[in-house]
Design a protein around this motif. Sequence first.
Motif, mmCIF file in Angstrom:
data_model
loop_
_atom_site.group_PDB
_atom_site.id
_atom_site.type_symbol
_atom_site.label_atom_id
_atom_site.label_comp_id
_atom_site.label_asym_id
_atom_site.label_seq_id
_atom_site.Cartn_x
_atom_site.Cartn_y
_atom_site.Cartn_z
ATOM 1 N N THR A 236 22.735 40.002 46.902
ATOM 2 C CA THR A 236 22.471 40.452 45.532
ATOM 3 C C THR A 236 21.192 41.294 45.496
ATOM 4 O OG1 THR A 236 21.040 38.614 44.861
ATOM 5 C CG2 THR A 236 23.419 38.247 44.751
ATOM 6 N N THR A 237 20.933 41.869 44.338
ATOM 7 C CA THR A 237 19.707 42.657 44.169
ATOM 8 C C THR A 237 18.475 41.770 44.065
ATOM 9 O OG1 THR A 237 20.121 42.686 41.775
ATOM 10 C CG2 THR A 237 20.904 44.572 43.047
ATOM 11 N N PHE A 238 18.664 40.462 43.912
ATOM 12 C CA PHE A 238 17.522 39.546 43.859
ATOM 13 C C PHE A 238 16.700 39.598 45.138
ATOM 14 C CE2 PHE A 238 19.787 36.880 40.527
ATOM 15 C CZ PHE A 238 18.871 37.189 39.528
ATOM 16 N N ILE A 239 17.341 39.935 46.266
ATOM 17 C CA ILE A 239 16.638 39.910 47.547
ATOM 18 C C ILE A 239 15.496 40.927 47.558
ATOM 19 C CG2 ILE A 239 18.166 41.562 48.697
ATOM 20 C CD1 ILE A 239 16.467 38.413 50.209
ATOM 21 N N THR A 240 15.691 42.062 46.882
ATOM 22 C CA THR A 240 14.612 43.051 46.794
ATOM 23 C C THR A 240 13.449 42.496 45.991
ATOM 24 O OG1 THR A 240 16.199 44.878 46.943
ATOM 25 C CG2 THR A 240 14.019 45.397 46.065
ATOM 26 N N LYS A 241 13.767 41.813 44.909
ATOM 27 C CA LYS A 241 12.725 41.253 44.047
ATOM 28 C C LYS A 241 11.907 40.194 44.783
ATOM 29 C CE LYS A 241 12.096 39.577 39.317
ATOM 30 N NZ LYS A 241 12.777 39.288 38.036
ATOM 31 N N ILE A 242 12.590 39.302 45.508
ATOM 32 C CA ILE A 242 11.866 38.232 46.197
ATOM 33 C C ILE A 242 11.083 38.781 47.387
ATOM 34 C CG2 ILE A 242 13.670 37.511 47.824
ATOM 35 C CD1 ILE A 242 11.312 35.221 45.799
ATOM 36 N N LYS B 28 -11.925 36.669 53.410
ATOM 37 C CA LYS B 28 -13.121 36.072 52.822
ATOM 38 C C LYS B 28 -13.450 34.727 53.458
ATOM 39 C CE LYS B 28 -12.484 38.342 48.342
ATOM 40 N NZ LYS B 28 -12.176 38.139 46.887
ATOM 41 N N ALA B 29 -12.394 34.042 53.992
ATOM 42 C CA ALA B 29 -12.604 32.748 54.648
ATOM 43 C C ALA B 29 -12.924 32.915 56.138
ATOM 44 C CB ALA B 29 -11.359 31.876 54.475
ATOM 45 N N GLY B 30 -13.119 34.147 56.570
ATOM 46 C CA GLY B 30 -13.477 34.392 57.950
ATOM 47 C C GLY B 30 -12.310 34.423 58.914
ATOM 48 N N ILE B 31 -11.105 34.711 58.419
ATOM 49 C CA ILE B 31 -9.905 34.747 59.261
ATOM 50 C C ILE B 31 -9.376 36.179 59.306
ATOM 51 C CG2 ILE B 31 -7.556 33.879 59.593
ATOM 52 C CD1 ILE B 31 -8.370 31.379 58.043
ATOM 53 N N ASP B 32 -9.324 36.749 60.504
ATOM 54 C CA ASP B 32 -8.842 38.115 60.674
ATOM 55 C C ASP B 32 -7.533 38.081 61.459
ATOM 56 O OD1 ASP B 32 -8.559 40.822 60.769
ATOM 57 O OD2 ASP B 32 -9.999 41.124 62.407
ATOM 58 N N ILE B 33 -6.421 38.060 60.758
ATOM 59 C CA ILE B 33 -5.108 38.019 61.401
ATOM 60 C C ILE B 33 -4.164 39.002 60.716
ATOM 61 C CG2 ILE B 33 -5.326 35.589 62.107
ATOM 62 C CD1 ILE B 33 -3.423 34.897 59.791
ATOM 63 N N LYS B 34 -2.990 39.185 61.353
ATOM 64 C CA LYS B 34 -1.914 39.965 60.764
ATOM 65 C C LYS B 34 -0.807 39.016 60.316
ATOM 66 C CE LYS B 34 -2.732 44.136 63.523
ATOM 67 N NZ LYS B 34 -2.162 45.110 64.476
ATOM 68 N N LEU B 35 -0.036 39.425 59.317
ATOM 69 C CA LEU B 35 1.055 38.598 58.803
ATOM 70 C C LEU B 35 2.388 39.318 58.983
ATOM 71 C CD1 LEU B 35 -0.451 37.223 55.457
ATOM 72 C CD2 LEU B 35 -0.354 36.091 57.686
ATOM 73 N N SER B 36 3.403 38.565 59.429
ATOM 74 C CA SER B 36 4.755 39.131 59.575
ATOM 75 C C SER B 36 5.663 38.552 58.501
ATOM 76 C CB SER B 36 5.314 38.840 60.965
ATOM 77 O OG SER B 36 5.377 37.455 61.219
ATOM 78 N N ILE B 37 6.489 39.429 57.925
ATOM 79 C CA ILE B 37 7.365 39.066 56.815
ATOM 80 C C ILE B 37 8.806 39.351 57.204
ATOM 81 C CG2 ILE B 37 7.942 39.536 54.401
ATOM 82 C CD1 ILE B 37 5.071 40.609 54.098
ATOM 83 N N ASN B 38 9.702 38.431 56.932
ATOM 84 C CA ASN B 38 11.132 38.641 57.186
ATOM 85 C C ASN B 38 11.700 39.579 56.120
ATOM 86 O OD1 ASN B 38 11.884 36.712 59.472
ATOM 87 N ND2 ASN B 38 10.748 35.383 58.082
ATOM 88 N N VAL B 39 12.248 40.699 56.576
ATOM 89 C CA VAL B 39 12.774 41.708 55.654
ATOM 90 C C VAL B 39 14.201 42.082 56.064
ATOM 91 C CG1 VAL B 39 12.495 44.063 54.783
ATOM 92 C CG2 VAL B 39 10.474 42.647 55.216
ATOM 93 N N PRO B 40 15.187 41.904 55.172
ATOM 94 C CA PRO B 40 16.545 42.363 55.486
ATOM 95 C C PRO B 40 16.567 43.878 55.694
ATOM 96 C CG PRO B 40 16.565 40.883 53.597
ATOM 97 C CD PRO B 40 15.133 41.224 53.873
ATOM 98 N N LEU B 41 17.304 44.317 56.669
ATOM 99 C CA LEU B 41 17.313 45.731 57.049
ATOM 100 C C LEU B 41 17.756 46.639 55.905
ATOM 101 C CD1 LEU B 41 16.705 47.401 59.573
ATOM 102 C CD2 LEU B 41 19.114 47.264 60.164
ATOM 103 N N LYS B 42 18.700 46.162 55.098
ATOM 104 C CA LYS B 42 19.243 47.022 54.040
ATOM 105 C C LYS B 42 18.202 47.370 52.976
ATOM 106 C CE LYS B 42 21.148 43.123 51.374
ATOM 107 N NZ LYS B 42 22.385 42.521 50.850
ATOM 108 N N GLU C 4 13.447 52.010 45.757
ATOM 109 C CA GLU C 4 12.556 51.189 44.935
ATOM 110 C C GLU C 4 11.564 50.423 45.816
ATOM 111 O OE1 GLU C 4 12.745 47.237 42.049
ATOM 112 O OE2 GLU C 4 14.587 48.358 42.478
ATOM 113 N N PHE C 5 12.069 49.901 46.945
ATOM 114 C CA PHE C 5 11.203 49.138 47.841
ATOM 115 C C PHE C 5 10.190 50.055 48.539
ATOM 116 C CE2 PHE C 5 10.296 47.024 51.948
ATOM 117 C CZ PHE C 5 9.721 45.856 51.451
ATOM 118 N N ILE C 6 10.634 51.231 48.968
ATOM 119 C CA ILE C 6 9.723 52.192 49.599
ATOM 120 C C ILE C 6 8.636 52.607 48.605
ATOM 121 C CG2 ILE C 6 9.527 54.426 50.738
ATOM 122 C CD1 ILE C 6 11.096 52.305 52.326
ATOM 123 N N GLY C 7 9.039 52.806 47.358
ATOM 124 C CA GLY C 7 8.067 53.141 46.317
ATOM 125 C C GLY C 7 7.051 52.026 46.117
#
Length: 553
Positions: free
Chosen positions: A351-357, A374-388, A394-397
Amino acid sequence: MKNIVSIIDILEKWTTPKGTRKILVTLFIMSLQIMIYKVVYMTGGAKYSYAQAMYIPLILGSLFFGVMGGFVFGLSSGLILGPFMPLDTVTMEMQDMINWNYRLGFYLLIGLITGVIMEFLISTIKRLNKLSFYNHFTNLPNARYFENMRIKEDTPGYFFIIEMNNYSQILYNLGYEFSMKLIKEFSREVSNVLKTYGETQVFHLQDNKFGVLVKHTNEKEISKKFLKLGQMSIKVDGIEVHPYIFIGAARCEKDSCDLLKKAEYARLFAKKNLRNYHMYIPELSSKIDSNFKLFEEFPRAISNKEFFLCYHPKFEVSTGMVKDAEVLIRWMHPKRGIVGPNEFIPYLETTTFITKITKWVLRQSLKSLNIMEKAGIDIKLSINVPLKILEDPEFIGYLKEMRQLGYPLKKIEFEILERDCVEDFKKISDIMNSIKKMGIKFSLDDFGTGYSALSYVKKLPFDKIKLDMMFIKDLEKSRENMDIVKSAIDMAHHMGITVVAEGVESEDTLDMLKQLKCDYAQGFYFNHPLNQGDFIKWYHSNENTKFFQKIPS
């Protein structure tokens, strides 16, 4: 409408009778003619109206045998009530030739007209039946046929649904004509799998989905035969194609709609869990229905802010430092408590809800990066993103908006599931490269579990791959898994790609990964996903450094 298929089947059998049925129908009509002859004779002869009863066998002859039947039985009916039938049986006065010839001609005319009408009606019914209940390309019964057919209550056996999962990719890359030829060949292979079994019926449910009703009691034996479809290659126009299939099965029952639904539940479960085959069990229905009810509550959950994020660290194997963490969404349901993503994300992806979440997860992750900094932690974060979603303007924007607001996109990585289907590698590659210019990196998740791992790595600009936990678990005990992991690491490094091993659960596994020169490790051996507050506390404790102290360099 439930019995319409059975009615049409009966109509087709008896309106074009063959063999024994043809003899029985002919004898029945002839017996009816003789009986009517006797009735007319016993009631006084041809001058009485009982002679009109001869229209019955005449029309039946037209119904079962068309124009020819109308002619033959019109002729025989006219002769039976012609020179052989007295006008009056009391006086035994015979009919004038002009009278019975007139009746004969009239019977022939009625028989021919009725035959033409019957042939037209029956051919129209058959044509409509073909259009409504059969696939026009494979000529196999379709889903509507199956839903409306009657299954005997005591029918032993199983119903299988077989899906060719890579059909859409083949359609896009090789075109419609090739795909239709492939489907036709695949349908033949499906039929040939069980050609030694007498009572089987194949259905073309959708473009890439087939159903098979098998009257056999050994489900395991039959499933093994179907699984061979996924090990074969089909040659079309000189090109060999390997179908990637998922199969669901259910035990036969009287209601065909329920049977179709249960087999589909099993297929969906197999696909979701990357299994080639699954047999339906009652728990599947309750679980899927429960998950669907969750999906219905999703709009309320967004409004009430019931979702929250957890963070699962990734350790750099060579140094033992935490430089990355995977962001995982959780749902604090007011009645069910914490709900994991596997229970609702697969439904949202349709559904289109996946873009919203996904936008919500991204924004919360970017906010978390500021808090952690600010808490002194320097890391990167990875997010699960459906390819579609990457194809959604809208998402690129939204990404551009986040960059303009000053959020650190360079500290974000998108994890893409390998089982997501790519129809246009060039298009997706261009989109990924444009996103990478914003500073975002890409990781290929669950590497090794899909059917096109090498295609993904070769054709798309990934920075990292995550080896699926099925290869990492018991790595030190499985020579086969070790060889696979080593080959994947060597290949990735040769291509300039970083490797993450997920599912690490022991010190021995971590030791082996260090020997194989894996870049990052993630798993329950280190810790479980933590909410933001607990993650910050854990990071600053001794818990995040103890794991690598015993691992030799």
